[in-house]
Design an enzyme around this catalytic site. Structure first.
Site, PDB file in Angstrom:
ATOM      1  N   ALA A 125       0.770  -1.367   0.044  1.00  0.00           N
ATOM      2  CA  ALA A 125       0.064   0.120   0.144  1.00  0.00           C
ATOM      3  C   ALA A 125       0.717   1.465   0.052  1.00  0.00           C
ATOM      4  O   ALA A 125       1.484   1.672   0.998  1.00  0.00           O
ATOM      5  CB  ALA A 125      -1.096  -0.137   1.170  1.00  0.00           C
ATOM      6  N   GLU A 128      -1.208   6.995  -2.950  1.00  0.00           N
ATOM      7  CA  GLU A 128      -2.389   7.818  -2.282  1.00  0.00           C
ATOM      8  C   GLU A 128      -3.150   8.681  -3.378  1.00  0.00           C
ATOM      9  O   GLU A 128      -2.699   8.904  -4.434  1.00  0.00           O
ATOM     10  CB  GLU A 128      -1.762   8.779  -1.309  1.00  0.00           C
ATOM     11  N   GLY A 130      -4.320  11.433  -5.301  1.00  0.00           N
ATOM     12  CA  GLY A 130      -3.780  12.582  -5.637  1.00  0.00           C
ATOM     13  C   GLY A 130      -2.242  12.545  -5.763  1.00  0.00           C
ATOM     14  O   GLY A 130      -1.469  13.493  -6.157  1.00  0.00           O
ATOM     15  N   ILE A 158      -5.094  -0.103  -4.655  1.00  0.00           N
ATOM     16  CA  ILE A 158      -4.494  -1.224  -3.918  1.00  0.00           C
ATOM     17  C   ILE A 158      -4.834  -2.739  -4.281  1.00  0.00           C
ATOM     18  O   ILE A 158      -6.003  -3.042  -3.936  1.00  0.00           O
ATOM     19  CB  ILE A 158      -4.472  -1.161  -2.294  1.00  0.00           C
ATOM     20  N   GLU A 242       9.596  -5.794  -9.675  1.00  0.00           N
ATOM     21  CA  GLU A 242       8.224  -5.266 -10.031  1.00  0.00           C
ATOM     22  C   GLU A 242       8.281  -5.045 -11.409  1.00  0.00           C
ATOM     23  O   GLU A 242       7.294  -5.435 -12.261  1.00  0.00           O
ATOM     24  CB  GLU A 242       7.547  -4.445  -9.239  1.00  0.00           C
ATOM     25  N   GLN A 279      -1.537 -10.845 -48.143  1.00  0.00           N
ATOM     26  CA  GLN A 279      -0.100 -10.438 -47.775  1.00  0.00           C
ATOM     27  C   GLN A 279      -0.049  -9.514 -46.365  1.00  0.00           C
ATOM     28  O   GLN A 279       0.975  -9.406 -45.692  1.00  0.00           O
ATOM     29  CB  GLN A 279       0.580  -9.764 -48.931  1.00  0.00           C
ATOM     30  N   GLN A 336      -7.980  -6.144 -34.510  1.00  0.00           N
ATOM     31  CA  GLN A 336      -8.442  -5.549 -35.708  1.00  0.00           C
ATOM     32  C   GLN A 336      -8.159  -7.075 -36.352  1.00  0.00           C
ATOM     33  O   GLN A 336      -9.186  -7.054 -37.365  1.00  0.00           O
ATOM     34  CB  GLN A 336      -7.051  -4.799 -36.404  1.00  0.00           C
ATOM     35  N   LEU A 337      -7.391  -7.919 -36.469  1.00  0.00           N
ATOM     36  CA  LEU A 337      -7.338  -8.980 -37.179  1.00  0.00           C
ATOM     37  C   LEU A 337      -8.517  -9.879 -37.033  1.00  0.00           C
ATOM     38  O   LEU A 337      -9.261 -10.823 -37.700  1.00  0.00           O
ATOM     39  CB  LEU A 337      -6.077  -9.749 -37.054  1.00  0.00           C
ATOM     40  N   GLU A 367       6.241   7.786 -18.568  1.00  0.00           N
ATOM     41  CA  GLU A 367       7.197   8.834 -18.472  1.00  0.00           C
ATOM     42  C   GLU A 367       8.170   8.718 -17.128  1.00  0.00           C
ATOM     43  O   GLU A 367       9.196   9.504 -17.442  1.00  0.00           O
ATOM     44  CB  GLU A 367       5.863  10.190 -18.150  1.00  0.00           C
TER      45      GLU A 367
END
Length: 379
Positions: A125, A128, A130, A158, A242, A279, A336-337, A367
Site C-alpha cells: 500500500a 495515495e 492525488g 491497492i 516489480e 499479404q 483488428q485481425l 514517463e
C-alpha cells in the site's frame, strides 16, 4: 529456444502450466466477471510451490536468488489469459519482500510462511489519492506514541485491497520528502483500519482493487519494517523486480494475443479464401512475432544482469517501456485481425487489449521510466 533456462526451470515451468490448465483456465471467465479469484486458489498455488519462489527456504520459500525460475513461472501464470489473476496471485511479490528482508525476526517468522503457503494474503500500500507517481510526497502519517505508531491517512488503487490480511504500508514518520518515509506492517483486523468496495476498472477485472483507510490505527512499533525514515530506499529496491515482472506480463500478453490472432486468421474466410492468405495479414503477424521476440530477449538480458548481482535500473526501465509499447501495438492489431469478433467479450483478445493499458501505468508510468533512463544516461 533460450539458453537462460535449465532443467529445473523447465520442470517448475511445467508445474505452473499444469496448475493453470487444471485450476485456472476452466474458471477464469467467471472470476473475471466476479472481480476476484477464490481464496482457495492461493492455497492451491502455495501447495504447488508457486508462491515461494524468490523467498528464503528458512521462511518456506524456494529458489531465492534464481531470477529465471521466477521468469519461467511468471510466463506460465500469464497463460491464464488474465492480467488480473496474475496481479492478484502475485500481490505478495510486492507486499512481502520488504517483510522478508527487513522486518524483525519474530515478525518475519509469523507473517511470511503462511503467505507463502497461500493461507494468508499480502499486499503493498503506497499509492495515495492525488499522489500517483510522486511517492516522496505521500501524506499518510504515522506518529509515535509510546510503543505504538498512530496511523492516519488513506491509500488507493491497492491490489488485493478488499481481502489481503497484511499490508506493507508506506507512511510518513519524519519530515517532508523521501527522507521522512517508513514502512509499517498493518494487519486487516487492526482497529481503525477499513477498506472500500472493489474499484471498477478498465482491465485486470479478476484483481480486487480497493481504497484503504486508516483512522487512528494503533500499530505496534515492532511492526516497523527496517529503520525509521528509511522506507523510501526499501520501496525503490522493490521496484526493480516489480518492473521486470511487468515487462514479462507485457510481452506475454502480446504473445497470447499474437497466438490467438495467428490461429484465428487461419480459420476465418474472406473473399473466398483464408484471411491468412493476404499479404497484409502475413506482414502484420511477422511484425508482431518479431517485436515480441525482441522484447522477450531483452527482458531476459535484464534478468541475467539481476541474476549476476547487478542493479540494471536503466535497462529494466527500457525493457518495461519497450515491452509495453510492443504489447499495446500487438493487442491492438490482434483485435483488428479478429474484426468484429475482437470487440466481443467472448474473445480473448478483447480482454488482453483491455488489460494492456495498466502496464504503462503500474510500477512507474512510461514517463517516469523515461526520466529514470534520462538520469542514467546523464541527460
Amino acid at each position: 529456444m533460450s539458453d537462460y533456462f535449465n532443467e529445473t526451470h523447465q520442470q517448475v515451468r511445467l508445474t505452473a502450466r499444469r496448475f493453470i490448465e487444471t485450476h485456472v483456465l476452466p474458471h477464469i471467465d467467471n472470476w473475471e466477471e466476479a472481480g476476484e479469484i477464490p481464496r482457495d486458489v492461493y492455497q492451491k498455488a502455495g501447495e504447488a510451490g508457486l508462491l515461494g519462489i524468490g523467498f528464503p527456504e528458512s521462511l518456506g520459500g524456494v529458489g531465492e536468488g534464481d531470477v529465471f525460475l521466477k521468469v519461467a513461472v511468471s510466463e506460465e501464470l500469464m497463460r491464464s489469459t488474465s492480467g488480473g489473476f496474475v496481479a492478484s496471485i502475485g500481490s505478495l511479490d510486492i507486499g512481502l519482500p520488504p517483510v522478508a528482508k527487513w522486518a524483525k525476526a519474530d515478525v518475519r517468522e509469523q507473517i511470511v510462511p503462511p503467505v507463502l503457503r497461500g493461507e494468508k494474503i499480502s499486499a503493498l500500500a503506497i499509492t495515495e489519492p492525488g499522489g500517483g507517481s510522486d511517492v516522496a510526497n505521500l501524506k499518510t502519517r504515522a506518529a509515535r506514541d509510546g510503543d505504538d505508531y498512530i496511523v492516519n491517512g488513506s491509500k488507493t488503487f491497492i491490489t488485493s485491497g478488499t481481502r489481503a490480511d497484511h499490508f506493507t504500508v508506506a507512511v510518513r514518520t519524519g519530515g517532508e520528502g523521501h527522507a521522512g518515509i517508513s514502512l509499517l506492517l498493518i494487519d486487516r483486523d487492526t482497529p481503525g483500519f477499513s477498506s472500500g468496495n472493489k474499484l471498477r476498472k478498465m482491465g485486470w477485472w479478476a484483481s480486487d482493487t480497493a481504497e484503504l483507510f486508516f483512522e487512528d490505527c494503533r500499530v505496534p512499533a515492532d511492526r516497523l519494517i527496517g529503520a525509521e525514515n528509511a522506507g523510501f530506499i526499501a520501496i525503490m529496491s522493490n521496484f526493480l523486480a516489480e518492473r521486470l515482472s511487468l515487462s514479462i506480463m507485457a510481452y506475454m500478453t502480446a504473445q497470447l494475443a499474437y497466438e490467438a490472432a495467428l490461429d484465428y486468421v487461419k480459420q476465418r474466410q474472406a473473399f473466398g479464401r483464408s484471411v491468412s492468405g493476404f499479404q497484409v495479414t502475413r506482414h502484420k503477424l511477422v511484425d508482431m512475432a518479431t517485436e515480441i521476440d525482441v522484447a522477450r530477449e531483452y527482458t531476459y538480458r535484464c534478468a541475467a544482469l539481476m541474476q549476476a548481482g547487478k542493479n540494471p535500473i536503466k535497462q529494466v526501465a527500457m525493457a518495461k517501456n519497450f515491452s509495453v509499447d510492443v504489447c499495446e501495438k500487438v493487442t491492438r492489431e490482434a483485435v483488428q485481425l479478429f474484426g468484429g469478433m475482437g470487440f466481443m467479450r467472448e474473445s480473448v483478445v478483447e480482454r488482453l487489449y483491455r488489460d494492456t493499458k495498466i502496464l504503462s501505468i503500474g510500477g512507474g508510468t512510461t514517463e517516469i521510466m523515461k526520466e529514470l533512463i534520462a538520469k542514467q544516461i546523464r541527460l
